[in-house]
Design a protein around this motif. Structure first.
Motif, PDB file in Angstrom:
ATOM      1  N   TYR A 127       0.829  -1.199   0.000  1.00 17.48           N
ATOM      2  CA  TYR A 127       0.000   0.000   0.000  1.00 17.48           C
ATOM      3  C   TYR A 127       0.870   1.258   0.000  1.00 17.48           C
ATOM      4  O   TYR A 127       0.614   2.211  -0.765  1.00 17.48           O
ATOM      5  CB  TYR A 127      -0.931  -0.001   1.207  1.00 17.48           C
ATOM      6  CG  TYR A 127      -1.920   1.142   1.200  1.00 17.48           C
ATOM      7  CD1 TYR A 127      -3.060   1.105   0.404  1.00 17.48           C
ATOM      8  CD2 TYR A 127      -1.709   2.282   1.992  1.00 17.48           C
ATOM      9  CE1 TYR A 127      -3.953   2.160   0.391  1.00 17.48           C
ATOM     10  CE2 TYR A 127      -2.597   3.332   1.985  1.00 17.48           C
ATOM     11  CZ  TYR A 127      -3.714   3.270   1.177  1.00 17.48           C
ATOM     12  OH  TYR A 127      -4.598   4.324   1.150  1.00 17.48           O
ATOM     13  N   ASP A 128       1.909   1.270   0.837  1.00 13.23           N
ATOM     14  CA  ASP A 128       2.816   2.421   0.886  1.00 13.23           C
ATOM     15  C   ASP A 128       3.492   2.642  -0.463  1.00 13.23           C
ATOM     16  O   ASP A 128       3.681   3.783  -0.902  1.00 13.23           O
ATOM     17  CB  ASP A 128       3.885   2.217   1.965  1.00 13.23           C
ATOM     18  CG  ASP A 128       3.328   2.343   3.375  1.00 13.23           C
ATOM     19  OD1 ASP A 128       2.192   2.830   3.530  1.00 13.23           O
ATOM     20  OD2 ASP A 128       4.031   1.948   4.324  1.00 13.23           O
ATOM     21  N   LYS A 131       1.050   4.225  -2.891  1.00 11.81           N
ATOM     22  CA  LYS A 131       0.825   5.640  -2.583  1.00 11.81           C
ATOM     23  C   LYS A 131       2.048   6.471  -2.965  1.00 11.81           C
ATOM     24  O   LYS A 131       1.902   7.587  -3.478  1.00 11.81           O
ATOM     25  CB  LYS A 131       0.516   5.816  -1.092  1.00 11.81           C
ATOM     26  CG  LYS A 131      -0.750   5.121  -0.613  1.00 11.81           C
ATOM     27  CD  LYS A 131      -1.965   5.420  -1.479  1.00 11.81           C
ATOM     28  CE  LYS A 131      -2.331   6.888  -1.465  1.00 11.81           C
ATOM     29  NZ  LYS A 131      -3.505   7.158  -2.351  1.00 11.81           N
ATOM     30  N   HIS A 132       3.256   5.951  -2.703  1.00 12.78           N
ATOM     31  CA  HIS A 132       4.474   6.683  -3.023  1.00 12.78           C
ATOM     32  C   HIS A 132       4.564   6.982  -4.517  1.00 12.78           C
ATOM     33  O   HIS A 132       4.963   8.084  -4.915  1.00 12.78           O
ATOM     34  CB  HIS A 132       5.703   5.884  -2.581  1.00 12.78           C
ATOM     35  CG  HIS A 132       7.006   6.522  -2.931  1.00 12.78           C
ATOM     36  ND1 HIS A 132       7.515   7.621  -2.241  1.00 12.78           N
ATOM     37  CD2 HIS A 132       7.912   6.244  -3.913  1.00 12.78           C
ATOM     38  CE1 HIS A 132       8.662   7.980  -2.788  1.00 12.78           C
ATOM     39  NE2 HIS A 132       8.929   7.158  -3.785  1.00 12.78           N
TER      40      HIS A 132
END
Length: 209
Positions: A127-128, A131-132
């Motif tokens: 998920y990170d 998003k990044h």
């Protein structure tokens, strides 16, 4: 969404094997055995087109399914399965990163998470990462039929908190057994396609001017 035509197209491992017809693509990412293949089968209303297995780590390529000649569902290898060798995990990681990093037809990643369990470290990293790199994402919490309906809000809240869920992202509660969430998820997909088409049209108008 009425399904009129579904076709398994290819199992790809390299960019030169990816689809080249520019149809919008929606990738399914999640840990091994989270229910991605079952979700695909429910979405396309075909019981066995996407092969399910009790053996985690079975999917080892990017599996392309073309739906109604207008969209691809792309099933990723599951991550986080300990019995897959370190070399295989590195290969899977490179393959997925290559795809996600520079794939113009990709419109969204459907991030599949089992509603019964707290997100794993790999779930949070995925998920990170999305998003990044500003890749649109819809979190799909599967296996909702496995727990009482009264527990859904608590479990969804726990998952969102663990992920650091962004309010602008979409979430769909899903059950491959009952069909819960199928229409809602198709609506999310169709909305993303329409938004992409509108953006493309605006870009074309600007270039003409």
């Amino acid at each position: 969404m009425k399904i009129t035509n579904v076709e398994f197209v290819i199992s790809a491992v390299r960019p030169d094997q990816y689809s080249d017809d520019a149809l919008p693509e929606f990738a399914l990412a999640g840990r091994s055995n989270v229910g991605k293949s079952s979700l695909i089968n429910r979405m396309i209303m075909r019981k066995g087109l996407a092969r399910t297995s009790s053996q985690p780590g079975k999917t080892q390529q990017l599996n392309y399914y073309r739906v109604n000649e207008r969209v691809y569902l792309v099933d990723f290898p599951g991550y986080g399965y300990a019995k897959v060798s370190k070399v295989q995990r590195q290969q899977f990681g490179t393959m997925i990163e290559t795809f996600l990093g520079d794939r113009e037809p990709l419109k969204m990643v459907l991030h599949i998470i089992d509603i019964r369990h707290e997100p794993s470290k790999d779930d949070i990293l995925m998920y990170d990462w999305l998003k990044h790199y500003e890749i649109p994402v819809c979190v799909v919490t599967t296996k909702a039929d496995k727990i009482p309906k009264s527990q859904w809000p608590k479990q969804v809240k726990m998952i969102k908190q663990a992920l650091g869920f962004h309010p602008a992202d979409r979430h769909v509660l899903f059950s491959s057994e009952t069909g819960l969430g199928r229409d809602e998820l198709w609506a999310v997909i169709n909305e993303a396609i329409e938004e992409s088409n509108e953006e493309a049209a605006e870009t074309e108008e600007v270039s003409i001017e």
